[in-house]
Design an enzyme around this catalytic site. Structure first.
Site, PDB file in Angstrom:
ATOM      1  N   LYS A 167     -20.000  24.291 -25.231  1.00  0.00           N
ATOM      2  CA  LYS A 167     -21.024  25.300 -24.962  1.00  0.00           C
ATOM      3  C   LYS A 167     -22.404  24.672 -25.115  1.00  0.00           C
ATOM      4  O   LYS A 167     -22.632  23.862 -26.019  1.00  0.00           O
ATOM      5  CB  LYS A 167     -20.901  26.461 -25.953  1.00  0.00           C
ATOM      6  N   HIS A 298      -9.917  31.025 -15.713  1.00  0.00           N
ATOM      7  CA  HIS A 298     -10.469  31.251 -17.046  1.00  0.00           C
ATOM      8  C   HIS A 298      -9.380  31.739 -18.004  1.00  0.00           C
ATOM      9  O   HIS A 298      -8.589  32.617 -17.661  1.00  0.00           O
ATOM     10  CB  HIS A 298     -11.574  32.307 -16.914  1.00  0.00           C
TER      11      HIS A 298
HETATM   12 MG   LIG Z   1     -17.087  30.333 -19.529  1.00  0.00          MG
END
Ligand SMILES: [Mg+2]
Length: 378
Positions: A167, A298
């Site tokens: 991230k 995902h």
């Molecule tokens: Mg994502």
């Protein structure tokens, strides 16, 4: 193969490790579980999920409305079932209804697999026997030091992973650049590195920042902008060398098609639970193929494994730290990635067998939802 009985349950539990990204702190995963039984006693299981919010709404939509619609239908008619559920619920817009439909659709495909003795990945096309996986981190808390991150990367490499997603999206972009540089160094030039913004940047911010990431030879930059900014993604894609991945915040083939037509996406990440299940996900994968784009679904690791081994334009399997059913301890038989490679189970259907005893303490009720909800959106 007439459906004669429907069971609907929901469960809520925290991820196996704390999750924080650029725009969210995640407290709970809420799973919807639908079990369909046929006249002959065959049982199929489907599941869907929400992150933090909406689990009880999805549960009542499924239990109080959708369940009745599939009673008496033939489980082989997956298109007819999907259309019926979709037509009845489309006034709700998109999102909650497609998530609830997914659990029914996945249970239907499980039944088809079990009744024909075929594992799901074979039913979906059998394009390959295995798929490389990447580790997906959700750890952007202020306490996470770069040294901690680098140590974890070494651990992933030891476990056989050659690809990692981290991230980014810190307030101070210099911190992002440092994290990316250090992970790139730790992975070496042959390692694949992906970064995920979780829709953090504005379009004007991205045009300045994203080109600076080009130097790190990233496999992709994920959800740099708001999920509905198609022209913004198209403009950004023209301005950078790094491929753009997105799709986890899209809920139908029509939304994905908009991105494909606008040349605004490189890797399509549609989530089988969010788009309404396998029937819709397959159409999305085939659309992407027509545009020459790979798919990398995902989340939902154990199901995505089958999807990716089914279709020809598969890219990689996402293994989210702390988020697979296996890691959450919810399966009778773990479905694990070994040495960075995912192999789908060869049992008929999807082969995902939930451990009812492990789920029981996590049953979702309104009271529990109210007590656990913490509003983690930043
Ligand atoms: Mg994502």
């Amino acid at each position: 193969m007439q459906i004669t009985h429907v069971d609907v349950q929901a469960y809520s539990l925290p991820p196996a490790s704390p999750w924080e990204d650029a725009t969210n702190r995640v407290g709970r995963l809420e799973f919807l579980v639908v079990e369909l039984q046929t006249r002959s006693g065959l049982r199929g299981m489907g599941l869907s999920y929400t992150v933090d919010i909406g689990g009880t709404a999805m549960l009542s939509l499924a239990r109080d409305y959708l369940a009745n619609l599939v009673l008496g239908m033939d489980a082989r008619d997956y298109e007819r079932i999907w259309e019926r559920l979709n037509r009845q619920s489309r006034r709700l817009g998109l999102g909650l209804n497609s998530m609830a439909i997914a659990a029914f659709d996945i249970a239907v495909w499980d039944l088809i697999g079990k009744s024909t003795g075929q594992p799901l990945h074979k039913l979906l096309g059998g394009a390959r026997d295995s798929i490389p996986a990447y580790i997906s981190e959700i750890n952007l808390s202020a306490e996470d030091r770069v040294e901690d991150l680098v140590a974890r990367i070494a651990d992933y490499r030891d476990r056989g992973y050659g690809a990692v997603k981290i991230k980014v999206g810190k307030e101070d972009f210099a911190e992002d650049l440092e994290r990316v540089a250090r992970v790139r160094e730790a992975l070496g030039p042959s390692g694949r590195l992906f970064v995920d913004l979780n829709q953090k940047w504005s379009a004007s911010e991205a045009i300045v920042k994203a080109p600076q990431l080009d130097a790190f030879n990233l496999g992709w930059i994920e959800e740099p902008l708001l999920y509905n900014d198609v022209p913004g993604h198209a403009a950004l894609r023209r301005a950078i060398r790094t491929p753009i991945a997105l799709g986890e915040s899209l809920y139908s083939r029509h939304q994905v098609l908009e991105y494909l037509r606008a040349d605004a996406v490189d890797i399509v990440q549609a989530d089988v639970a969010f788009v309404g299940g396998i029937t819709e996900w397959l159409k999305i994968a085939h659309l992407a193929q027509a545009f020459g784009r790979p798919v990398a679904p995902h989340f939902m690791m154990e199901l995505s494994l089958h999807l990716l081994c089914g279709v020809p334009n598969a890219f990689m399997l996402e293994n989210v730290i702390g988020g697979s059913l296996t890691e959450l301890g919810l399966l009778e038989e773990p479905i694990a990635v070994v040495n960075g490679i995912g192999v789908p189970p060869d049992r008929p259907g999807h082969g995902i067998v939930l451990n009812k005893a492990a789920l029981k303490p996590h049953e979702l009720t309104g009271e529990r939802a109210r007590a656990a909800f913490m509003g983690g959106s930043k």
